[in-house]
Design a protein around this motif. Structure first.
Motif, PDB file in Angstrom:
ATOM      1  N   ASP A  40       1.201  -1.054  -0.177  1.00 17.86           N
ATOM      2  CA  ASP A  40      -0.001   0.268  -0.263  1.00 17.86           C
ATOM      3  C   ASP A  40       0.768   1.124   0.021  1.00 17.86           C
ATOM      4  OD1 ASP A  40      -2.064  -1.774  -0.192  1.00 17.86           O
ATOM      5  OD2 ASP A  40      -2.492  -1.563   1.881  1.00 17.86           O
ATOM      6  N   TYR A  41       2.016   0.939   0.885  1.00 13.23           N
ATOM      7  CA  TYR A  41       2.754   2.418   0.819  1.00 13.23           C
ATOM      8  C   TYR A  41       3.542   2.828  -1.046  1.00 13.23           C
ATOM      9  CZ  TYR A  41       6.260   5.572   1.596  1.00 13.23           C
ATOM     10  OH  TYR A  41       7.279   6.495   2.430  1.00 13.23           O
ATOM     11  N   ILE A  42       3.996   1.464  -1.326  1.00 16.02           N
ATOM     12  CA  ILE A  42       4.228   1.660  -2.850  1.00 16.02           C
ATOM     13  C   ILE A  42       3.988   2.548  -3.294  1.00 16.02           C
ATOM     14  CG2 ILE A  42       5.508   0.455  -4.392  1.00 16.02           C
ATOM     15  CD1 ILE A  42       7.022  -1.529  -2.538  1.00 16.02           C
ATOM     16  N   VAL A  43       2.304   1.720  -3.700  1.00 14.56           N
ATOM     17  CA  VAL A  43       0.793   2.492  -4.223  1.00 14.56           C
ATOM     18  C   VAL A  43       0.642   3.865  -3.746  1.00 14.56           C
ATOM     19  CG1 VAL A  43      -1.368   2.160  -5.112  1.00 14.56           C
ATOM     20  CG2 VAL A  43       0.104   0.203  -4.354  1.00 14.56           C
ATOM     21  N   LYS A  44       0.496   4.098  -2.728  1.00 15.75           N
ATOM     22  CA  LYS A  44       0.615   5.697  -1.813  1.00 15.75           C
ATOM     23  C   LYS A  44       1.527   6.701  -2.537  1.00 15.75           C
ATOM     24  CE  LYS A  44       0.687   6.400   1.898  1.00 15.75           C
ATOM     25  NZ  LYS A  44       0.898   7.043   3.747  1.00 15.75           N
ATOM     26  N   THR A  45       3.025   5.979  -2.349  1.00 14.18           N
ATOM     27  CA  THR A  45       3.965   6.594  -2.906  1.00 14.18           C
ATOM     28  C   THR A  45       4.116   7.106  -4.398  1.00 14.18           C
ATOM     29  OG1 THR A  45       5.690   5.214  -2.458  1.00 14.18           O
ATOM     30  CG2 THR A  45       5.063   6.670  -0.682  1.00 14.18           C
ATOM     31  N   THR A  46       3.586   6.301  -5.318  1.00 11.01           N
ATOM     32  CA  THR A  46       3.502   6.387  -7.046  1.00 11.01           C
ATOM     33  C   THR A  46       2.781   7.605  -6.899  1.00 11.01           C
ATOM     34  OG1 THR A  46       4.213   4.534  -6.915  1.00 11.01           O
ATOM     35  CG2 THR A  46       3.615   5.198  -8.855  1.00 11.01           C
ATOM     36  N   ALA A  47       3.555   8.816  -8.311  1.00 11.98           N
ATOM     37  CA  ALA A  47       2.614   9.833  -9.236  1.00 11.98           C
ATOM     38  C   ALA A  47       1.081   9.292  -8.767  1.00 11.98           C
ATOM     39  CB  ALA A  47       2.911  10.230 -10.152  1.00 11.98           C
ATOM     40  N   LEU A  48       0.039  10.552  -8.365  1.00 10.06           N
ATOM     41  CA  LEU A  48      -0.984  10.286  -7.710  1.00 10.06           C
ATOM     42  C   LEU A  48      -1.710   9.709  -9.134  1.00 10.06           C
ATOM     43  CD1 LEU A  48      -1.954  13.936  -6.325  1.00 10.06           C
ATOM     44  CD2 LEU A  48      -1.393  11.071  -5.325  1.00 10.06           C
ATOM     45  N   GLY A  49      -2.026   9.993 -10.689  1.00  6.70           N
ATOM     46  CA  GLY A  49      -1.669   9.461 -11.297  1.00  6.70           C
ATOM     47  C   GLY A  49      -1.396   8.719 -12.959  1.00  6.70           C
ATOM     48  N   HIS A  54      -3.560   4.575 -10.485  1.00  7.19           N
ATOM     49  CA  HIS A  54      -4.231   3.361 -10.701  1.00  7.19           C
ATOM     50  C   HIS A  54      -3.608   2.742 -11.807  1.00  7.19           C
ATOM     51  CE1 HIS A  54      -4.984   5.920 -14.001  1.00  7.19           C
ATOM     52  NE2 HIS A  54      -5.231   5.264 -14.288  1.00  7.19           N
ATOM     53  N   ALA A  55      -2.901   2.798 -12.602  1.00  7.25           N
ATOM     54  CA  ALA A  55      -2.593   2.316 -13.378  1.00  7.25           C
ATOM     55  C   ALA A  55      -0.783   1.149 -12.968  1.00  7.25           C
ATOM     56  CB  ALA A  55      -1.695   3.137 -14.063  1.00  7.25           C
ATOM     57  N   LEU A  56      -0.983   1.389 -12.228  1.00  9.38           N
ATOM     58  CA  LEU A  56       0.395  -0.174 -11.318  1.00  9.38           C
ATOM     59  C   LEU A  56      -0.436  -1.413 -11.307  1.00  9.38           C
ATOM     60  CD1 LEU A  56       1.818   1.815  -8.399  1.00  9.38           C
ATOM     61  CD2 LEU A  56       2.753   1.583 -10.217  1.00  9.38           C
ATOM     62  N   ASP A  57       0.336  -2.024 -11.538  1.00 11.41           N
ATOM     63  CA  ASP A  57      -0.150  -3.567 -11.341  1.00 11.41           C
ATOM     64  C   ASP A  57       0.502  -3.904 -10.132  1.00 11.41           C
ATOM     65  OD1 ASP A  57      -0.444  -6.619 -11.704  1.00 11.41           O
ATOM     66  OD2 ASP A  57       0.644  -6.851 -12.935  1.00 11.41           O
ATOM     67  N   VAL A  58      -0.781  -4.094  -8.715  1.00 16.67           N
ATOM     68  CA  VAL A  58      -0.615  -3.779  -7.771  1.00 16.67           C
ATOM     69  C   VAL A  58       0.105  -6.162  -6.986  1.00 16.67           C
ATOM     70  CG1 VAL A  58      -1.519  -3.867  -5.130  1.00 16.67           C
ATOM     71  CG2 VAL A  58      -1.642  -2.479  -7.134  1.00 16.67           C
ATOM     72  N   GLN A  59      -0.527  -6.369  -8.078  1.00 15.36           N
ATOM     73  CA  GLN A  59      -0.598  -8.050  -7.880  1.00 15.36           C
ATOM     74  C   GLN A  59       0.772  -8.266  -8.496  1.00 15.36           C
ATOM     75  OE1 GLN A  59      -2.646 -10.118  -6.187  1.00 15.36           O
ATOM     76  NE2 GLN A  59      -0.307 -11.423  -5.482  1.00 15.36           N
ATOM     77  N   ALA A  60       1.484  -7.634  -9.131  1.00 21.01           N
ATOM     78  CA  ALA A  60       2.781  -7.896  -9.607  1.00 21.01           C
ATOM     79  C   ALA A  60       3.703  -7.785  -9.069  1.00 21.01           C
ATOM     80  CB  ALA A  60       3.075  -7.513 -11.207  1.00 21.01           C
ATOM     81  N   THR A  94       7.451   2.527 -15.756  1.00 22.31           N
ATOM     82  CA  THR A  94       7.383   1.222 -16.300  1.00 22.31           C
ATOM     83  C   THR A  94       5.524   1.433 -16.519  1.00 22.31           C
ATOM     84  OG1 THR A  94       6.699   0.129 -14.329  1.00 22.31           O
ATOM     85  CG2 THR A  94       8.885  -0.139 -15.195  1.00 22.31           C
ATOM     86  N   THR A  95       5.242   1.755 -15.910  1.00 22.40           N
ATOM     87  CA  THR A  95       3.697   2.080 -16.611  1.00 22.40           C
ATOM     88  C   THR A  95       2.785   1.511 -17.560  1.00 22.40           C
ATOM     89  OG1 THR A  95       3.166   3.906 -15.643  1.00 22.40           O
ATOM     90  CG2 THR A  95       2.896   2.915 -14.213  1.00 22.40           C
ATOM     91  N   ASN A  96       2.020   1.745 -18.368  1.00 15.95           N
ATOM     92  CA  ASN A  96       1.423   0.925 -19.244  1.00 15.95           C
ATOM     93  C   ASN A  96       0.099   2.096 -19.681  1.00 15.95           C
ATOM     94  OD1 ASN A  96       1.020   0.275 -21.892  1.00 15.95           O
ATOM     95  ND2 ASN A  96      -0.031  -2.201 -21.125  1.00 15.95           N
ATOM     96  N   GLN A  97       0.737   3.802 -19.603  1.00 17.99           N
ATOM     97  CA  GLN A  97      -0.081   4.730 -19.476  1.00 17.99           C
ATOM     98  C   GLN A  97       0.274   5.150 -20.961  1.00 17.99           C
ATOM     99  OE1 GLN A  97       0.469   6.602 -15.463  1.00 17.99           O
ATOM    100  NE2 GLN A  97      -1.936   6.589 -16.366  1.00 17.99           N
ATOM    101  N   GLN A  98      -0.982   5.966 -21.843  1.00 20.14           N
ATOM    102  CA  GLN A  98      -0.635   6.863 -22.541  1.00 20.14           C
ATOM    103  C   GLN A  98      -1.701   7.855 -22.220  1.00 20.14           C
ATOM    104  OE1 GLN A  98       0.067   5.478 -25.629  1.00 20.14           O
ATOM    105  NE2 GLN A  98       0.273   3.098 -24.935  1.00 20.14           N
ATOM    106  N   ILE A  99      -0.185   8.475 -22.794  1.00 16.30           N
ATOM    107  CA  ILE A  99      -0.095  10.163 -22.216  1.00 16.30           C
ATOM    108  C   ILE A  99       0.222  10.693 -23.217  1.00 16.30           C
ATOM    109  CG2 ILE A  99       0.214  11.394 -20.273  1.00 16.30           C
ATOM    110  CD1 ILE A  99       1.374   9.359 -18.149  1.00 16.30           C
ATOM    111  N   THR A 100      -0.610  11.885 -23.709  1.00 15.77           N
ATOM    112  CA  THR A 100      -0.248  12.417 -24.232  1.00 15.77           C
ATOM    113  C   THR A 100       0.353  13.398 -23.891  1.00 15.77           C
ATOM    114  OG1 THR A 100      -2.450  13.619 -24.148  1.00 15.77           O
ATOM    115  CG2 THR A 100      -2.478  11.984 -25.783  1.00 15.77           C
ATOM    116  N   MET A 101       1.280  14.673 -24.741  1.00 15.89           N
ATOM    117  CA  MET A 101       1.692  16.147 -23.947  1.00 15.89           C
ATOM    118  C   MET A 101       1.515  17.019 -23.950  1.00 15.89           C
ATOM    119  SD  MET A 101       4.806  15.409 -23.642  1.00 15.89           S
ATOM    120  CE  MET A 101       5.987  14.035 -24.259  1.00 15.89           C
ATOM    121  N   LYS A 102      -0.187  17.145 -24.210  1.00 15.96           N
ATOM    122  CA  LYS A 102      -1.564  18.569 -23.615  1.00 15.96           C
ATOM    123  C   LYS A 102      -1.897  18.141 -23.084  1.00 15.96           C
ATOM    124  CE  LYS A 102      -0.795  20.178 -28.754  1.00 15.96           C
ATOM    125  NZ  LYS A 102      -1.691  20.858 -29.204  1.00 15.96           N
ATOM    126  N   GLN A 103      -1.985  16.243 -22.171  1.00 14.16           N
ATOM    127  CA  GLN A 103      -2.890  16.549 -20.868  1.00 14.16           C
ATOM    128  C   GLN A 103      -2.720  16.763 -19.930  1.00 14.16           C
ATOM    129  OE1 GLN A 103      -2.880  11.461 -21.074  1.00 14.16           O
ATOM    130  NE2 GLN A 103      -2.289  12.324 -19.316  1.00 14.16           N
TER     131      GLN A 103
END
Length: 159
Positions: free
Chosen positions: A47-56, A59-65, A132-141
């Motif tokens: 939970d600490y690892i998740v909580k200390t990852t960038a807020l956005g 949700h994209a973290l593979d918590v089980q992994a 390592t997150t598999n997010q599609q982030i655009t430069m303008k978002q």
């Protein structure tokens, strides 16, 4: 509280990373956050690892992994190679080596995870920028750190 050494190697766990894991205090530097995240892997504080990852990114973290990797290894030693606490006003970089042995391998040979990690400070709290997150982030978002700036003007260069 525990009188055991802290997995990060700094001092006693009860005086070092445990107060951060329990939410009793915040990391004052990116290096301190990185050390506490290493200890969280060693102590299986997922939970600490998740909580200390960038807020956005949370949700994209593979918590089980993350949990599986944390539990599959015996965490031996942390080396902070260098810390650059001021890349700019809100970003920092920490280079480290995490030494561990895969507890499930018969030979238990020591492995080294060598990484240069980036961190962002948002509302007086340090967060890890996970490449390592598999997010599609655009430069303008909006930036994943929650700064309100566009991604390209904030964290893009660090991921």
């Amino acid at each position: 509280m525990s009188n055991l050494p802290c997995p990060c190697g700094s001092s006693l766990y009860s005086e070092c990373c445990q107060p951060l894991h329990l939410g009793q205090k915040k990391a004052e530097t990116a290096a301190q956050l990185m050390r506490s995240r290493y200890s969280a892997f060693a102590k299986h504080e997922i939970d600490y690892i998740v909580k200390t990852t960038a807020l956005g990114q949370q949700h994209a973290l593979d918590v089980q992994a993350i949990a599986d990797w944390s539990k599959a290894n015996q965490w031996l030693k942390l080396e902070v190679v260098q810390a650059q606490e001021k890349l700019d006003k809100n970003h920092a970089q920490v280079e480290f080596k995490a030494h561990y042995a895969n507890a499930k391998n018969a030979d238990q040979s020591v492995q080294t995870h060598h990484e240069v990690s980036h961190f962002v400070k948002h509302e007086n709290t340090w967060y890890f920028l996970d490449p390592t997150t598999n997010q599609q982030i655009t430069m303008k978002q909006a930036c994943i750190c929650g700064s309100g700036k566009k991604f390209k003007q904030c964290c893009a260069q660090y991921l």
